[in-house]
Scaffold this motif. Structure first.
Motif, PDB file in Angstrom:
ATOM      1  N   SER A  43       0.874  -1.244  -0.070  1.00  0.00           N
ATOM      2  CA  SER A  43      -0.058   0.002  -0.221  1.00  0.00           C
ATOM      3  C   SER A  43       0.758   1.306  -0.008  1.00  0.00           C
ATOM      4  CB  SER A  43      -0.941  -0.056   1.118  1.00  0.00           C
ATOM      5  OG  SER A  43      -0.144  -0.199   2.486  1.00  0.00           O
ATOM      6  N   TRP A  44       2.197   1.159   0.139  1.00  0.00           N
ATOM      7  CA  TRP A  44       3.120   2.434   0.233  1.00  0.00           C
ATOM      8  C   TRP A  44       3.994   2.238  -0.826  1.00  0.00           C
ATOM      9  CZ3 TRP A  44       2.391   6.477   3.395  1.00  0.00           C
ATOM     10  CH2 TRP A  44       1.555   6.041   4.473  1.00  0.00           C
ATOM     11  N   ILE A  45       4.378   3.325  -1.619  1.00  0.00           N
ATOM     12  CA  ILE A  45       5.463   3.258  -2.446  1.00  0.00           C
ATOM     13  C   ILE A  45       6.493   4.665  -2.255  1.00  0.00           C
ATOM     14  CG2 ILE A  45       4.190   1.966  -4.409  1.00  0.00           C
ATOM     15  CD1 ILE A  45       3.912   4.869  -5.624  1.00  0.00           C
ATOM     16  N   GLU A  46       7.529   4.299  -2.964  1.00  0.00           N
ATOM     17  CA  GLU A  46       8.563   5.633  -2.835  1.00  0.00           C
ATOM     18  C   GLU A  46       8.208   6.263  -4.507  1.00  0.00           C
ATOM     19  OE1 GLU A  46      12.392   4.921  -1.931  1.00  0.00           O
ATOM     20  OE2 GLU A  46      11.885   4.624   0.167  1.00  0.00           O
ATOM     21  N   LEU A  47       8.766   7.430  -4.404  1.00  0.00           N
ATOM     22  CA  LEU A  47       8.409   8.114  -6.083  1.00  0.00           C
ATOM     23  C   LEU A  47       9.476   7.482  -6.850  1.00  0.00           C
ATOM     24  CD1 LEU A  47       8.148  11.960  -4.993  1.00  0.00           C
ATOM     25  CD2 LEU A  47       6.457  10.382  -5.742  1.00  0.00           C
ATOM     26  N   GLY A  74      10.232  10.543  -1.288  1.00  0.00           N
ATOM     27  CA  GLY A  74      11.024  10.864  -2.321  1.00  0.00           C
ATOM     28  C   GLY A  74      12.438  10.604  -2.156  1.00  0.00           C
ATOM     29  N   THR A  75      13.326  10.737  -3.075  1.00  0.00           N
ATOM     30  CA  THR A  75      14.850  10.594  -3.091  1.00  0.00           C
ATOM     31  C   THR A  75      15.443  11.619  -4.118  1.00  0.00           C
ATOM     32  OG1 THR A  75      14.327   7.982  -3.151  1.00  0.00           O
ATOM     33  CG2 THR A  75      16.407   8.793  -3.692  1.00  0.00           C
ATOM     34  N   ILE A  76      16.586  11.753  -3.353  1.00  0.00           N
ATOM     35  CA  ILE A  76      17.516  12.660  -3.894  1.00  0.00           C
ATOM     36  C   ILE A  76      18.904  12.435  -4.051  1.00  0.00           C
ATOM     37  CG2 ILE A  76      16.182  14.754  -4.005  1.00  0.00           C
ATOM     38  CD1 ILE A  76      19.256  15.572  -2.120  1.00  0.00           C
ATOM     39  N   SER A  95      14.621  20.978  -4.579  1.00  0.00           N
ATOM     40  CA  SER A  95      13.263  21.901  -4.566  1.00  0.00           C
ATOM     41  C   SER A  95      12.182  21.075  -5.295  1.00  0.00           C
ATOM     42  CB  SER A  95      13.321  23.093  -5.117  1.00  0.00           C
ATOM     43  OG  SER A  95      13.940  23.213  -6.133  1.00  0.00           O
ATOM     44  N   ARG A  96      12.557  20.540  -6.499  1.00  0.00           N
ATOM     45  CA  ARG A  96      11.530  19.709  -7.337  1.00  0.00           C
ATOM     46  C   ARG A  96      10.937  18.517  -6.500  1.00  0.00           C
ATOM     47  NH1 ARG A  96      15.589  20.550 -11.410  1.00  0.00           N
ATOM     48  NH2 ARG A  96      16.231  18.389 -10.856  1.00  0.00           N
ATOM     49  N   VAL A  97      11.899  17.627  -6.306  1.00  0.00           N
ATOM     50  CA  VAL A  97      11.506  16.466  -5.695  1.00  0.00           C
ATOM     51  C   VAL A  97      10.821  16.629  -4.165  1.00  0.00           C
ATOM     52  CG1 VAL A  97      12.277  14.112  -4.526  1.00  0.00           C
ATOM     53  CG2 VAL A  97      13.443  15.277  -6.618  1.00  0.00           C
ATOM     54  N   ALA A  98      11.013  17.538  -3.408  1.00  0.00           N
ATOM     55  CA  ALA A  98      10.627  17.854  -2.101  1.00  0.00           C
ATOM     56  C   ALA A  98       9.316  18.243  -2.261  1.00  0.00           C
ATOM     57  CB  ALA A  98      11.529  18.756  -1.287  1.00  0.00           C
ATOM     58  N   LEU A 100       7.038  17.689  -4.609  1.00  0.00           N
ATOM     59  CA  LEU A 100       6.193  16.832  -5.095  1.00  0.00           C
ATOM     60  C   LEU A 100       5.916  15.843  -3.921  1.00  0.00           C
ATOM     61  CD1 LEU A 100       4.550  15.351  -7.231  1.00  0.00           C
ATOM     62  CD2 LEU A 100       6.714  13.990  -7.971  1.00  0.00           C
ATOM     63  N   THR A 101       7.022  15.509  -3.347  1.00  0.00           N
ATOM     64  CA  THR A 101       6.836  14.563  -1.816  1.00  0.00           C
ATOM     65  C   THR A 101       5.869  15.246  -1.024  1.00  0.00           C
ATOM     66  OG1 THR A 101       9.255  13.761  -2.309  1.00  0.00           O
ATOM     67  CG2 THR A 101       8.365  13.477  -0.292  1.00  0.00           C
ATOM     68  N   ARG A 102       6.034  16.706  -0.713  1.00  0.00           N
ATOM     69  CA  ARG A 102       5.224  17.122   0.188  1.00  0.00           C
ATOM     70  C   ARG A 102       3.910  17.103  -0.077  1.00  0.00           C
ATOM     71  NH1 ARG A 102       5.858  23.302  -0.332  1.00  0.00           N
ATOM     72  NH2 ARG A 102       4.993  22.606  -2.263  1.00  0.00           N
ATOM     73  N   ASP A 103       3.583  17.402  -1.787  1.00  0.00           N
ATOM     74  CA  ASP A 103       2.167  17.433  -2.159  1.00  0.00           C
ATOM     75  C   ASP A 103       1.437  15.949  -2.173  1.00  0.00           C
ATOM     76  OD1 ASP A 103       2.568  20.013  -2.394  1.00  0.00           O
ATOM     77  OD2 ASP A 103       3.177  19.846  -4.799  1.00  0.00           O
ATOM     78  N   MET A 104       2.312  14.916  -2.216  1.00  0.00           N
ATOM     79  CA  MET A 104       1.772  13.478  -2.075  1.00  0.00           C
ATOM     80  C   MET A 104       1.570  13.168  -0.612  1.00  0.00           C
ATOM     81  SD  MET A 104       1.362  12.983  -5.266  1.00  0.00           S
ATOM     82  CE  MET A 104       0.757  11.468  -4.942  1.00  0.00           C
ATOM     83  N   ASP A 105       1.677  14.240   0.500  1.00  0.00           N
ATOM     84  CA  ASP A 105       1.447  13.726   1.847  1.00  0.00           C
ATOM     85  C   ASP A 105       2.646  12.957   2.368  1.00  0.00           C
ATOM     86  OD1 ASP A 105      -0.738  15.557   1.985  1.00  0.00           O
ATOM     87  OD2 ASP A 105      -2.128  14.059   1.396  1.00  0.00           O
ATOM     88  N   ALA A 106       3.878  12.726   1.766  1.00  0.00           N
ATOM     89  CA  ALA A 106       4.837  12.007   2.356  1.00  0.00           C
ATOM     90  C   ALA A 106       5.346  12.868   3.375  1.00  0.00           C
ATOM     91  CB  ALA A 106       5.607  11.403   1.242  1.00  0.00           C
ATOM     92  N   LYS A 107       6.478  12.239   4.200  1.00  0.00           N
ATOM     93  CA  LYS A 107       7.087  12.950   5.237  1.00  0.00           C
ATOM     94  C   LYS A 107       8.460  12.856   5.287  1.00  0.00           C
ATOM     95  CE  LYS A 107       3.267  14.465   6.810  1.00  0.00           C
ATOM     96  NZ  LYS A 107       2.725  15.911   6.403  1.00  0.00           N
ATOM     97  N   HIS A 108       9.099  12.120   4.254  1.00  0.00           N
ATOM     98  CA  HIS A 108      10.519  11.854   4.048  1.00  0.00           C
ATOM     99  C   HIS A 108      11.273  12.122   2.965  1.00  0.00           C
ATOM    100  CE1 HIS A 108       8.957   9.193   7.761  1.00  0.00           C
ATOM    101  NE2 HIS A 108      10.133   9.627   8.158  1.00  0.00           N
ATOM    102  N   LEU A 109      12.470  12.747   2.754  1.00  0.00           N
ATOM    103  CA  LEU A 109      13.139  12.598   1.836  1.00  0.00           C
ATOM    104  C   LEU A 109      14.541  11.900   1.799  1.00  0.00           C
ATOM    105  CD1 LEU A 109      13.248  14.308  -1.040  1.00  0.00           C
ATOM    106  CD2 LEU A 109      14.810  15.956   0.262  1.00  0.00           C
TER     107      LEU A 109
END
Length: 300
Positions: A43-47, A74-76, A95-98, A100-109
């Protein structure tokens, strides 16, 4: 009966489908990845690599919602050991990855240090050992990244020790943790990469538990690894040899790792990543199904 690992949230990632790059003809289309990761029971994925999945948050939200999926991180990649001159190019990527990560309600980079050896060509790019000055750049740079990512995007960075980077072995990981502020920087412990580099994941969790912010679940084949180490095989070719193998065939045992993580008493993501690049398109799904079943048998 397995201990209920109720603090562990299991997921998977594009990496387990042979995806290393945003766009590559050897990789499965993103729609197939999303369909199959849901079918496998996650049920969980990374970008994954930025640009592999849709980068428009509204579209991606629709795609994951339709499959009952959620994004964990997300990952950088960054080379902050090179000094302040690296900051602007790093932040442009972040800034691009973070966002999108935030907008997907994720909390980790997830932050992966840059490779000192090219993962495709095996060309030596930099010395494998950092100087004292470079260690200073790395630790201060990661602290700055942690602070600014938190302030700007509300995300926590978790630094990922990785083969063929400067944060790899037990010695390097412990030096990094001892040199950074736990309020700003914590660890994404990848059990496979840590074993690949000679580390003991259970020991690290028990010793530096308060610094473990995220897990990647992965195993290495000890026989292939022994040959890789003996012959100084670079990481990319080692993956093509199958050094990262399907659980529970390799090391470390994931049951004890998950049990040690559960004992920390905090909620942790444990994202399955079985490095496979390149791989046949029909190979990942059956492995993912078996791996999910295995993790359930461990209580996760």
């Amino acid at each position: 009966m397995a201990v209920a690992l109720d603090r562990i949230r299991v997921g998977s990632a594009p990496d387990s489908w042979g995806v290393w790059f945003p766009d590559d003809p050897q990789q499965v289309p993103w729609q197939r990845f999303l369909d199959e990761v849901a079918e496998a029971g996650y049920s969980w994925i990374e970008l994954g690599p930025y640009g592999y999945l849709p980068t428009d948050a509204a579209r991606l939200t629709d795609e994951v919602n339709r499959r009952n999926l959620k994004v964990s991180a997300g990952t950088i990649f960054c080379g902050l050991h090179r000094g302040p001159s690296e900051w602007d190019s790093t932040w442009e990527q972040v800034s691009r990855v973070a966002a999108l990560t935030r907008d997907m309600d994720a909390k980790h980079l997830v932050v992966i240090p840059s490779f000192w050896r090219d993962d495709k060509t095996a060309e030596i790019l930099e010395a494998p050992e950092l100087t004292t000055e470079q260690w200073g750049h790395l630790t201060r740079g990661m602290e700055r990244l942690g602070r600014e990512v938190k302030e700007t995007y509300g995300l926590d960075i978790v630094v990922h020790p990785h083969a063929d980077t400067h944060i790899d072995t037990e010695e390097h990981v412990e030096r990094f943790l001892d040199s950074t502020d736990s309020d700003l920087v914590n660890l994404c412990l990848d059990t496979g990469h840590y074993a690949y580099c000679g580390g003991d994941s259970v020991k690290l969790i028990e010793t530096y538990g308060e610094r473990i912010g995220y897990l990647h679940l992965k195993q290495v084949d000890p026989d292939i690894l022994a040959d890789v180490v003996k012959n100084e095989v670079p990481f990319g070719p080692a993956v093509q040899r199958g050094v990262m193998c399907e659980p529970p065939a390799g090391v470390p045992e994931l049951g004890p790792v998950l049990t040690a993580a559960q004992k920390l008493g905090v909620d942790l993501f444990a994202i399955v990543e079985q490095d496979m690049y390149p791989c046949e398109p029909d190979k990942p799904l059956p492995i993912a199904v078996r791996t999910r079943k295995f993790l359930r048998s461990c209580g996760a």
